[in-house]
Design a protein around this motif. Structure first.
Motif, short mmCIF file in Angstrom:
data_model
loop_
_atom_site.label_atom_id
_atom_site.label_comp_id
_atom_site.label_asym_id
_atom_site.label_seq_id
_atom_site.Cartn_x
_atom_site.Cartn_y
_atom_site.Cartn_z
N PHE A 50 0.63 -1.27 0.19
CA PHE A 50 -0.22 -0.35 0.05
C PHE A 50 0.87 1.04 -0.04
CE2 PHE A 50 -2.51 3.06 1.97
CZ PHE A 50 -3.61 3.13 0.95
N LEU A 51 1.85 1.40 0.49
CA LEU A 51 2.45 2.44 0.58
C LEU A 51 3.63 2.69 -0.48
CD1 LEU A 51 3.99 4.64 2.09
CD2 LEU A 51 5.81 3.23 3.14
N THR A 52 4.11 1.32 -1.48
CA THR A 52 4.56 1.98 -2.53
C THR A 52 3.36 2.23 -3.66
OG1 THR A 52 6.29 -0.07 -2.45
CG2 THR A 52 5.40 0.14 -4.50
N LYS A 53 2.33 1.99 -3.38
CA LYS A 53 1.42 2.19 -4.08
C LYS A 53 0.62 3.97 -4.04
CE LYS A 53 -0.14 -1.70 -6.47
NZ LYS A 53 0.11 -1.17 -7.91
N SER A 54 0.81 4.05 -3.12
CA SER A 54 0.52 5.86 -2.58
C SER A 54 1.49 6.65 -2.90
CB SER A 54 0.33 5.33 -0.98
OG SER A 54 -0.04 7.04 0.03
N SER A 55 3.10 5.72 -2.21
CA SER A 55 4.45 6.70 -2.72
C SER A 55 4.20 6.94 -4.67
CB SER A 55 5.01 5.93 -2.22
OG SER A 55 5.48 5.91 -1.13
N ALA A 56 2.98 5.99 -4.97
CA ALA A 56 3.16 6.44 -6.72
C ALA A 56 2.04 7.78 -7.72
CB ALA A 56 3.15 5.23 -7.60
#
Length: 415
Positions: A50-56
């Protein structure tokens, strides 16, 4: 189609992919749907995905100080449009303050330095997306006090460092998410006065300080995990000139701006980057930023930060009803400037003149949502300048399942 059976048959990897595209508010609601959903959505691999997706999809976060309240907004961190609308998230009443507001890993920290009929200092931690906040235990109020929020990316812990001057600087630390939410006094070997705002980079809080009665600069480093202090010679900075500390590609950077109105507000930017902490080796970069037809630098602009993609973001300190609010992106590699007009901040709540704190690379982090104690929900006041950009999703499990069923069918068709 039986939605219950369909969801039970979804492979875990596809299940995680579907949910990683939702907002953190919806994730919190989905965790209450069933034990299976909760067990998956609390897993570490999902939190990291989720953090990876949000960082994008980073956003610009705006904390607007209206005297008795902080109002929080955000907008896409995009340079592809010349005009962007903000989304209103929440507001928190914190009394009278000196605009000491900072952001770290999904949480906002507000340091209240003066409360009516109060002899205490107060720190407030707020999650703008979930609209939850917590008032930290009060400390005796002193004329000179500062506090900063730090995040340890290894242990996934948030800590608040509080400093006050009682003839000498005294330091306290509080760890968020613990059973006993209390301040602990810690020893600091330095007696430097604190000025400016702190910046947390890779688990280390950096803040500018100076010797009493002197203008020579020092940079104090506080390791959030070990709670140990050390200092770096900040001879390039002083307490007599304003310096913004930024995260420069994972390194500490210090920025000074020099405006020349005789040349149409020509802006000179001086950047110092700490290349080696142990050897205290700095590199200097100078940039000349002329005013263009679309990019107009003003005296009240400052460096909000540097994006993960390498652009410096300039933002105004204030907004008012008589003019629009703008941010300017500067790409040092391409030597290009791009101005974006942010709509929805001006003329807020009847205030003609409001202080704006701008933060870059704002992302949703489930680690911030899962903290204990950040459970108080403030009484919401209607944002009189504009309506909420979108209504809140339904909390009913049946509607949540229906919404996610559509997501699942869409992804299945794409496959």
């Amino acid at each position: 189609m039986d939605s219950e059976k369909t969801f039970e048959s979804i492979p875990d990897d596809l299940f995680l992919e579907i949910f990683s595209r939702l907002s953190s508010i919806l994730i919190a609601r989905c965790r209450c749907v069933s034990k299976r959903w909760a067990s998956i959505l609390y897993r570490k691999d999902f939190t990291e995905l989720f953090l990876t997706k949000s960082s994008a999809r980073p956003r610009l976060l705006f904390a607007v100080d209206k005297g008795f309240q902080f109002y929080f907004y955000s907008s896409p961190q995009s340079q592809n449009q010349s005009t962007l609308e903000v989304d209103f998230h929440t507001n928190v009443g914190v009394g009278i303050n000196e605009n000491l507001c900072s952001y770290e890993s999904g949480l906002i920290h507000v340091h209240v330095t003066d409360l009516w009929l109060s002899k205490k200092s107060l720190c407030v931690i707020c999650n703008p997306i979930t609209r939850r906040y917590v008032n930290l235990p009060e400390l005796d109020k002193y004329k000179d006090s500062r506090s900063s929020l730090g995040f340890d990316p290894i242990d996934k812990q948030f800590k608040v460092l509080f400093m006050h001057n009682n003839g000498e600087w005294v330091h306290h630390v509080l760890t968020l998410g613990t059973e006993d939410l209390r301040w602990r006094k810690i020893q600091c070997p330095f007696t430097y006065g604190h000025f400016g705002l702190a910046k947390c980079i890779n688990g280390v809080l950096y803040y500018l300080a100076s010797t009493f009665g002197g203008s020579s600069g020092r940079i104090v480093c506080f390791d959030v995990r070990s709670e140990k202090f050390k200092f770096i010679d900040g001879k390039h900075f002083s307490s007599t000139s304003y310096t913004d500390l930024i995260n420069y590609k994972g390194k500490l950077g210090g920025v000074n701006l020099d405006y020349d109105c005789d040349r149409s507000c020509y802006c000179e930017m001086y950047l110092w980057v700490l290349e080696d902490v142990e050897k205290q080796k700095w590199s200097r970069y100078d940039y000349s930023l002329p005013t263009t037809q679309t990019c107009h630098f003003r005296f009240d602009m400052h460096i909000a930060g540097m994006t993960a993609t390498g652009e410096f973001v300039f933002a105004e300190f204030h907004t008012c009803s008589s003019k629009s609010f703008n941010v300017i992106y500067f790409n040092p590699e391409k030597n290009t400037l791009q101005s974006v007009n942010i709509q929805g901040l001006e003329g807020n709540n009847g205030y003609m003149y409001s202080r704006v704190n701008t933060f870059v690379d704002y992302i949703e982090d489930l680690s911030a949502n899962d903290l204990k104690h950040i459970t108080s929900k403030p009484r919401q006041r209607r944002d009189t300048s504009r309506e909420l950009s979108r209504s809140a999703p339904s909390t009913k499990n049946k509607q949540t399942r229906s919404f996610l069923q559509n997501k699942y069918e869409l992804l299945a068709n794409l496959e």
